[in-house]
Design a protein around this motif. Structure first.
Motif, PDB file in Angstrom:
ATOM      1  N   LEU A 216     -13.954  46.642  15.016  1.00 36.96           N
ATOM      2  CA  LEU A 216     -15.258  47.302  14.957  1.00 36.96           C
ATOM      3  C   LEU A 216     -15.962  47.118  16.300  1.00 36.96           C
ATOM      4  O   LEU A 216     -16.256  45.993  16.713  1.00 36.96           O
ATOM      5  N   LEU A 217     -16.209  48.246  16.997  1.00 37.24           N
ATOM      6  CA  LEU A 217     -16.872  48.224  18.291  1.00 37.24           C
ATOM      7  C   LEU A 217     -18.316  48.690  18.146  1.00 37.24           C
ATOM      8  O   LEU A 217     -18.629  49.550  17.311  1.00 37.24           O
ATOM      9  N   VAL A 234      -5.459  44.424  21.457  1.00 38.85           N
ATOM     10  CA  VAL A 234      -5.438  43.231  20.617  1.00 38.85           C
ATOM     11  C   VAL A 234      -4.136  42.496  20.925  1.00 38.85           C
ATOM     12  O   VAL A 234      -3.036  43.046  20.720  1.00 38.85           O
ATOM     13  N   THR A 235      -4.241  41.267  21.426  1.00 36.71           N
ATOM     14  CA  THR A 235      -3.043  40.516  21.812  1.00 36.71           C
ATOM     15  C   THR A 235      -3.085  39.113  21.215  1.00 36.71           C
ATOM     16  O   THR A 235      -4.162  38.554  20.956  1.00 36.71           O
ATOM     17  N   VAL A 236      -1.877  38.557  21.001  1.00 31.95           N
ATOM     18  CA  VAL A 236      -1.755  37.164  20.568  1.00 31.95           C
ATOM     19  C   VAL A 236      -0.838  36.448  21.555  1.00 31.95           C
ATOM     20  O   VAL A 236       0.127  37.030  22.072  1.00 31.95           O
ATOM     21  N   ASP A 237      -1.151  35.193  21.826  1.00 33.62           N
ATOM     22  CA  ASP A 237      -0.394  34.387  22.782  1.00 33.62           C
ATOM     23  C   ASP A 237       0.592  33.506  22.016  1.00 33.62           C
ATOM     24  O   ASP A 237       0.198  32.663  21.202  1.00 33.62           O
ATOM     25  N   LEU A 238       1.889  33.671  22.296  1.00 32.56           N
ATOM     26  CA  LEU A 238       2.934  32.935  21.597  1.00 32.56           C
ATOM     27  C   LEU A 238       3.428  31.730  22.397  1.00 32.56           C
ATOM     28  O   LEU A 238       4.374  31.057  21.968  1.00 32.56           O
ATOM     29  N   VAL A 252      -9.299  40.156  21.713  1.00 33.71           N
ATOM     30  CA  VAL A 252      -9.649  41.579  21.673  1.00 33.71           C
ATOM     31  C   VAL A 252     -10.263  41.976  23.002  1.00 33.71           C
ATOM     32  O   VAL A 252     -11.195  41.328  23.484  1.00 33.71           O
ATOM     33  N   GLU A 253      -9.772  43.048  23.563  1.00 29.97           N
ATOM     34  CA  GLU A 253     -10.294  43.576  24.824  1.00 29.97           C
ATOM     35  C   GLU A 253     -10.887  44.958  24.557  1.00 29.97           C
ATOM     36  O   GLU A 253     -10.163  45.900  24.222  1.00 29.97           O
ATOM     37  N   ALA A 254     -12.211  45.075  24.687  1.00 28.14           N
ATOM     38  CA  ALA A 254     -12.907  46.336  24.420  1.00 28.14           C
ATOM     39  C   ALA A 254     -13.161  47.083  25.723  1.00 28.14           C
ATOM     40  O   ALA A 254     -13.246  46.475  26.796  1.00 28.14           O
ATOM     41  N   PRO A 255     -13.308  48.419  25.667  1.00 31.43           N
ATOM     42  CA  PRO A 255     -13.657  49.180  26.873  1.00 31.43           C
ATOM     43  C   PRO A 255     -14.998  48.720  27.437  1.00 31.43           C
ATOM     44  O   PRO A 255     -15.824  48.122  26.742  1.00 31.43           O
ATOM     45  N   GLN A 256     -15.214  49.021  28.708  1.00 31.82           N
ATOM     46  CA  GLN A 256     -16.449  48.608  29.392  1.00 31.82           C
ATOM     47  C   GLN A 256     -17.685  49.140  28.665  1.00 31.82           C
ATOM     48  O   GLN A 256     -17.694  50.268  28.180  1.00 31.82           O
ATOM     49  N   ASN A 257     -18.716  48.292  28.587  1.00 30.37           N
ATOM     50  CA  ASN A 257     -20.017  48.612  27.981  1.00 30.37           C
ATOM     51  C   ASN A 257     -19.978  48.665  26.455  1.00 30.37           C
ATOM     52  O   ASN A 257     -20.953  49.061  25.826  1.00 30.37           O
ATOM     53  N   LEU A 258     -18.836  48.245  25.858  1.00 27.01           N
ATOM     54  CA  LEU A 258     -18.753  48.162  24.404  1.00 27.01           C
ATOM     55  C   LEU A 258     -18.449  46.715  24.008  1.00 27.01           C
ATOM     56  O   LEU A 258     -17.872  45.956  24.775  1.00 27.01           O
TER      57      LEU A 258
END
Length: 290
Positions: A216-217, A234-238, A252-258
């Motif tokens: 949800l952004l 959306v990434t997970v570190d193994l 979670v990496e959202a676009p700029q300004n969101l």
């Protein structure tokens, strides 16, 4: 020599705004002019000068008379009898004042995703001048329309006021300044994203990972409407994980300004399995013939 020109009054100055003077009443109606015939013939009127500046109830008093010719110039060398006259001028209030608010008239809709957040007007109120019955029925005055169709930023306009008939603005030209503030609307949008992983050990393989999470952004509507799911990561570190089932907190990496305000499910399940090394072939002895 004698003559009997009609007398008149000469008004100097004006009553206050909204007041009007009526026709002067002068007594006596005529005066006697005495002097040389040539001068008497030049006299066309006996004039009383009345100053109406600031008069709100009118004037009623005696004023000195001056002989004047048909061009208004003083005729010297003659005498008037009587030398003064009683002048009465009624001054009545014909227009009244009322302070009313100014209401900007905004029409149209801003660009998609934008809203009108405020409307400011300068001055916020004006003093109307007009007949009492019209002013009593007027509590607010509208401006001409301000069209904000398609706007994506603040607008500044100088617009005229829509005045009722027979009404004017006291001490103003009838125009006001209006600023319409327009800003991007805020909203939310949900995007389905397939998680990805990083840091998988060389002796492991990824058997299973949660196939989809909902992110949800929140942010400006115009930006939200331009986002495609591939722009949300959306990434997970193994790194350092052993074989088995793990519930991991994703990044979670959202676009700029969101801004990402929630994710569902809140954890990502991954199943890791150790890789099986291929067995080393055992050498066999070949019998030698004797």
């Amino acid at each position: 020599l004698h003559a009997f020109p009609t007398r008149r009054s000469s008004e100097r100055g004006s009553p206050p705004i909204g007041y009007e003077s009526q026709q002067a009443v002068i007594s006596p109606e005529q005066v006697l002019v005495s002097g040389p015939e040539a001068l008497v013939r030049q006299v066309k009127s006996a004039v009383a000068t009345v100053n109406l500046s600031g008069a709100v109830g009118g004037v009623r008093q005696s004023y000195s008379l001056v002989a004047r010719d048909d061009r208004g110039f003083i005729v010297a060398g003659v005498s008037l009898e009587p030398s003064s006259a009683a002048v009465e001028i009624v001054v009545e209030q014909k227009q009244f004042e009322r302070l009313v608010a100014v209401s900007p008239s905004v029409r149209g809709s801003p660009a998609a995703g934008y809203n009108v957040t405020a409307v400011e007007v300068d001055p916020p109120s004006v003093t109307l001048l007009g007949p009492l019955d019209i002013l009593n029925a007027t509590s607010v005055v509208l401006t001409d329309d301000i069209d904000v169709s398609g706007a994506s930023g603040d607008m500044f306009r100088t617009v005229n006021l829509r005045l009722p008939t027979s009404v004017t603005i006291s001490g103003s030209g009838g125009a006001v300044s209006v600023r319409v503030r327009i800003a991007a609307g805020q909203g939310e949008a949900t995007f389905g994203v397939a998680p990805t992983s990083s840091g998988l050990g060389s002796n492991l393989r990824l058997v299973r990972i949660t196939p989809l999470v909902e992110v949800l952004l929140q942010g400006d509507l115009p930006v939200l409407r331009s986002v495609i799911p591939d722009q949300v990561k959306v990434t997970v570190d193994l790194t350092g994980l052993a074989a088995g089932t793990h519930l991991l907190q994703p990044n979670v990496e959202a676009p700029q300004n969101l801004q990402a305000i929630s994710i569902s499910p809140s954890t990502v399940e991954v199943v890791l399995e150790a890789t099986v090394a291929s067995p080393t072939p055992t050498p066999t002895a070949t019998p030698v013939p004797g």
